[in-house]
Scaffold this motif. Structure first.
Motif, PDB file in Angstrom:
ATOM      1  N   ASP A 177       0.834  -1.278  -0.022  1.00  9.11           N
ATOM      2  CA  ASP A 177      -0.162  -0.027  -0.057  1.00  9.11           C
ATOM      3  C   ASP A 177       0.769   1.117  -0.034  1.00  9.11           C
ATOM      4  N   ARG A 651      -7.840  -4.504  -1.900  1.00 15.18           N
ATOM      5  CA  ARG A 651      -6.796  -3.413  -1.869  1.00 15.18           C
ATOM      6  C   ARG A 651      -5.513  -3.867  -2.137  1.00 15.18           C
ATOM      7  N   GLU A 652      -5.202  -5.155  -1.662  1.00 19.81           N
ATOM      8  CA  GLU A 652      -3.663  -5.454  -1.804  1.00 19.81           C
ATOM      9  C   GLU A 652      -3.532  -5.674  -3.367  1.00 19.81           C
ATOM     10  N   ALA A 655      -3.363  -2.644  -5.207  1.00 20.93           N
ATOM     11  CA  ALA A 655      -1.992  -1.987  -5.140  1.00 20.93           C
ATOM     12  C   ALA A 655      -0.936  -2.798  -5.834  1.00 20.93           C
TER      13      ALA A 655
END
Length: 937
Positions: A177, A651-652, A655
């Protein structure tokens, strides 16, 4: 010292193909490795370190390691050395504030090996050539995502690359992130790391997917657990409060980047940081209401997690403490209360939480006026029953279909989010088969229900504990806040009697209530609209206590659990076979790999979801052909828990996708070329020091500008920024000032928090006085944080209280204290700096017309005449500890340091032994301080 890039013939513990490929990459060249969480980062680092350790004649430095990682690396390197029987391997040496003297460190560095050094010690040792950067074989940087431009780690890497052009440099991170925030973030981070290549390894990497999705996949059973209706109501009410709070934040703070201020982001762990980062630069202009809402969001987000993890009684108790913390002061108005407590949703939260614990009953006992009675509900967490079913299923499988013998231990491993949940599950598993006596006749008992596991015993025990706690809490509340209630309501709450409970009516006028009536009766809100605290009546408490009285079976169970007598050790303590164990453990990052390897579980129950642990199980199963694993994955369907898990995975993935795109379109990262010589013209210009003095001459010096810096200042980013401006930073143990810019200029640096504390204890006046004794131009630097407001609190109105700033009085506001300081020292110059960047620029300007400082003279300032500057040491922590001991002064610290070995010796000295060092009065204070603490222990 140097190391060959050719792989050493050592035995590695990297069974998976992608791990071996990455290892070969790292041995061949310097790069930044960003690995998805759970894919074995620490195992990779351990094998890389062992390959250099086994070769011998290397000096490897690890930067950024935490204590737990040092323990991991030390244990793993020792194990590797034992397995490979390498005679040259020396293992890991940790250098931190508990370490030996400077001389011992220098001797160890000369002998080589692998060292994990704290950043502050490492930068001082490198700048003073205690550790010559040219002798370092290579640097291993952990947590590379934390290496920003102003960090000590970036400072270390810059010095290392300037002085060592051939040593290797490898950086690792499992947090993608931070590499996606800002403009060209990956390029910026790589410049900070002095690296040109990034190696990205997400879970969806082809090599990783092939290794983990082959024939040796773990058997995973997903169990979606439905929440109870009351849990859903509470969660929805909390989310409504969060949504309203975010809306109020947006409404009162226009002009900020608020794209991430939404419900989805509110579920993330770092949401508080996101909001605070946006508000910090204008925090001084932020309204009180906004500051209140920011704090409320933290409370509400904690409740979202608590409703799913706390049992019903513990959650209600948690709500009571939150309500008490927000109790209104006398005469308060709506505007001074947490806004969410005025919402209807807040009332839903509190009332529904009570309904999960107890409910009102309806059973008429007399015709006259009645007093409601309560009976326990004690709603259990739905996951408890599912956990019991899973354990029963495992037992049936082991009995009817014994698994094929393999290398697993047969242990059942239950993983959960924290130690509190571990404790809760331990209590539940110990008591789920204890059946307390109920009010039903024996012939009404359901035989199946009688043998079904339940948390009834645990919940009854917790309710008894809660009622006892609530009684004491009500009495304290009535004593402390009786005036508050009068001010808010105009009179004592009719629901409250003596001690905070309502009075108990006559026995012949009572009626019982059996059914689902509303718990609360009487007013629930104060005149200003805030929720009133709820206190049960004595009669209600008596009814509840009567229904949950301790039975003989419960008393016996409690006695069995609590027995711990040494003479009966053989009866209560014994070794169990691994297949008979149920291990309850909290998620603990990389340490979970050790748990899997040591317990070798055949069954794993993930009581709460964790994406990283799922991958650790995949790696564990794929690494061992002879170990079978079945995983039960529990989660509350439609809950915040599920949304948070899915959001973290998404989200990972996003990213890594951004990083891959940026790397594909990224030009060559141009760092300060570490492998090439410095441009001769740039080197010549850097050594030109323009001093316009008298005749305006241009003087060329053979040495670059330098600043003498106190070693304690390496906690801040300023020394790194000074070094970045081609100023030589000379770390020394200074008694006077923090920075010596020239023979005439000494600067005492204060952050805002340090400025407030130094005014409070009078330390700043002593420091200013000492600076005037040794320097012609003393200066006080007040330095603000770069990302926070460049202002102090608003100036107080002193027109009606002019005497508050006159000598002899003690002003309370910071501005008045600064006025007093300037009155006491008229020649003291005060520098206001908005950030460390501006401070570095100011220092460079101040030095332009000044001679270079003498480090020896700077160290001698303030020392006794018979004390040599060369004898100064850098171990400041023991001196900082002594500084807070009553009776110890800045002058006496020097005497104590040179006359004693360590703090322990000072603590054990008699009063008579201390008197020659510090005087009679101070010796008595010091002796009493340590003696009191010993007696207390």
């Amino acid at each position: 010292m140097s190391a060959s890039n050719a792989p050493q013939p050592v035995k590695l513990s990297l069974p998976l193909e992608y791990q071996q490929s990455l290892f070969q990459e790292l041995r061949a060249e310097d790069e930044l490795v960003i690995l998805a969480r759970g894919l074995g980062l620490m195992r990779l680092v351990t094998n890389l370190l062992h390959s250099y350790d086994a070769a011998g004649n290397n000096l490897i430095v690890i930067v950024g390691a935490e204590d737990r990682e040092n323990a991991w690396l030390g244990e793993a390197l020792a194990e590797h050395a034992a397995i490979s029987a390498s005679p040259k391997a020396r293992g890991l040496t940790v250098v931190n504030t508990d370490f030996q003297s400077v001389g011992a460190r220098e001797k160890m560095y000369a002998g080589g090996g692998i060292f994990s050094i704290t950043s502050r010690i490492l930068i001082v040792d490198v700048l003073t050539n205690l550790l010559d950067p040219q002798t370092i074989t290579g640097l291993i940087v952990l947590h590379a995502d934390r290496v920003v431009a102003t960090s000590l780690e970036s400072f270390i890497l810059r010095v290392y690359r300037q002085k060592n052009k051939v040593g290797f440099l490898k950086a690792f991170s499992d947090n993608p992130d931070p590499f996606t925030i800002g403009f060209s973030p990956l390029s910026t981070m790589m410049r900070n790391l002095f690296l040109k290549k990034a190696s990205l390894w997400p879970r969806f990497h082809v090599a990783v997917a092939q290794a983990l999705e082959g024939k040796k996949k773990a058997e995973v059973i997903e169990l979606e657990v439905p929440m109870t209706d009351r849990m859903k109501d509470i969660q929805n009410a909390i989310l409504e409060c969060v949504e309203v709070s975010i809306h109020e934040l947006k409404k009162g703070n226009y002009g900020l980047d608020m794209d991430d201020w939404n419900i989805d982001s509110a579920l993330l762990k770092n949401f508080d940081v996101i909001v605070r980062r946006q508000l910090d630069p204008n925090w001084h202009r932020t309204s009180w209401k906004t500051k209140q809402i920011v704090g409320d969001l933290t409370v509400l987000r904690g409740l979202l997690n608590a409703v799913l993890t706390y049992d019903a009684v513990s959650f209600l108790q948690h709500l009571d403490t939150i309500h008490a913390a927000h109790s209104p002061p006398p005469g308060s108005t709506r505007q001074t209360q947490p806004p969410w407590l005025f919402l209807d949703a807040a009332q839903t939260i509190f009332e529904t939480a009570r309904q999960r614990v107890y409910a009102a009953s309806r059973e008429v006992v007399a015709r006259e006026d009645d007093i409601d009675s309560l009976h326990p509900v004690l709603e259990e967490l739905p996951k408890w029953a599912i956990l019991a079913e899973v354990l029963e299923e495992i037992d049936r499988d082991l009995y009817f279909e014994p698994p094929v013998r393999d290398d697993s231990n047969g242990t059942i491993l239950i993983m959960c989010s924290n130690t509190d949940t571990c404790r809760q599950l331990r209590d539940y598993l110990q008591t789920m088969h204890v059946k307390p006596k109920t009010s039903k006749p024996d012939n009404e008992e359901d035989p199946e229900e009688a043998h079904k596991p339940s948390g009834s015993f645990l919940m009854r025990r917790r309710l008894r504990s809660y009622l006892n706690w609530k009684k004491q809490f009500a009495q304290v509340n009535a004593a402390l806040f009786s005036e508050n209630q009068k001010a808010l309501n105009g009179a004592t709450d009719p629901r409250q009697g003596r001690g905070g409970f309502r009075g108990k009516g006559p026995a012949n006028k009572r009626r019982r209530v059996r059914g689902g009536g509303n718990v609360s009766s009487g007013p629930t809100r104060a005149d200003n609209g805030s929720l009133l605290q709820y206190f049960e009546k004595p009669g209600e408490v008596a009814d509840l206590m009567a229904e949950i009285q301790i039975t003989e079976q419960e008393a016996k169970q409690k006695e069995d659990v609590g027995v711990d007598e040494l003479e009966a050790m053989e009866d209560y303590f014994q070794l169990y076979e691994m297949q008979d164990l149920v291990v309850v453990h909290a998620y603990d990052g990389d340490q979970d790999e050790h748990v899997l390897e040591e317990t070798k579980p055949r069954y794993i129950i993930m009581y709460e979801p964790d994406a990283a642990f799922i991958r650790r199980v995949e790696v564990y199963r794929s690494s061992h052909n002879d170990r079978n694993v079945r995983v039960y994955f529990l989660y509350y369907g439609g809950s915040v828990e599920e949304q948070r898990y899915l959001s973290s995975v998404r989200r990972e993935k996003d990213a890594f996708t951004k990083l891959i795109k940026e790397r594909a379109g990224m030009s060559v990262v141009m760092t300060v070329d570490p492998h090439g010589a410095e441009d001769p013209q740039e080197q010549f210009l850097r050594t030109i020091n323009t001093r316009i003095a008298g005749g305006g001459r241009l003087a060329a010096t053979a040495e670059p500008p330098r600043v003498v810096v106190d070693v304690r200042e390496f906690r801040s980013s300023l020394p790194s920024l000074l070094h970045g401006r081609s100023i030589v930073v000379v770390p020394c143990m200074l008694t006077v000032g923090d920075y010596v810019l020239s023979p005439n200029i000494c600067v005492e640096r204060k952050s805002i928090s340090d400025l407030i504390s130094s005014f409070k204890d009078g330390r700043l006046y002593n420091q200013a006085e000492t600076m005037f004794q040794h320097y012609k131009n003393p200066m006080l630097l007040i330095e603000f944080d770069q990302n926070k407001s460049f202002t102090l609190e608003p100036f107080a109105d002193l027109s009606g209280n002019a005497s508050s700033v006159m000598p002899g009085n003690a002003p309370s506001d910071l501005q008045s204290k600064i006025v007093l300081l300037t009155l006491a020292f008229p020649r003291l110059r005060i520098i206001w700096s908005s950030s460390p960047y501006q401070t570095a620029e100011i220092f460079e300007s101040l030095k332009a017309q000044e001679d270079e400082p003498d480090p020896i003279a700077a160290v001698r300032a303030g020392l006794d005449k018979d004390m040599r500057a060369e004898d100064q040491v850098f171990n400041q922590e023991p001196q900082d500890m002594l500084a807070v001991v009553p009776g110890v002064t800045p002058e006496s610290i020097k005497t104590i340091v040179w006359k004693t070995e360590n703090v322990r010796e000072v603590a054990n000295m008699a009063q008579e032994e201390l008197e020659p060092l510090v005087g009679k009065v101070a010796a008595r204070s010091i002796y009493r301080f340590f003696d009191k603490n010993v007696m207390d222990d």
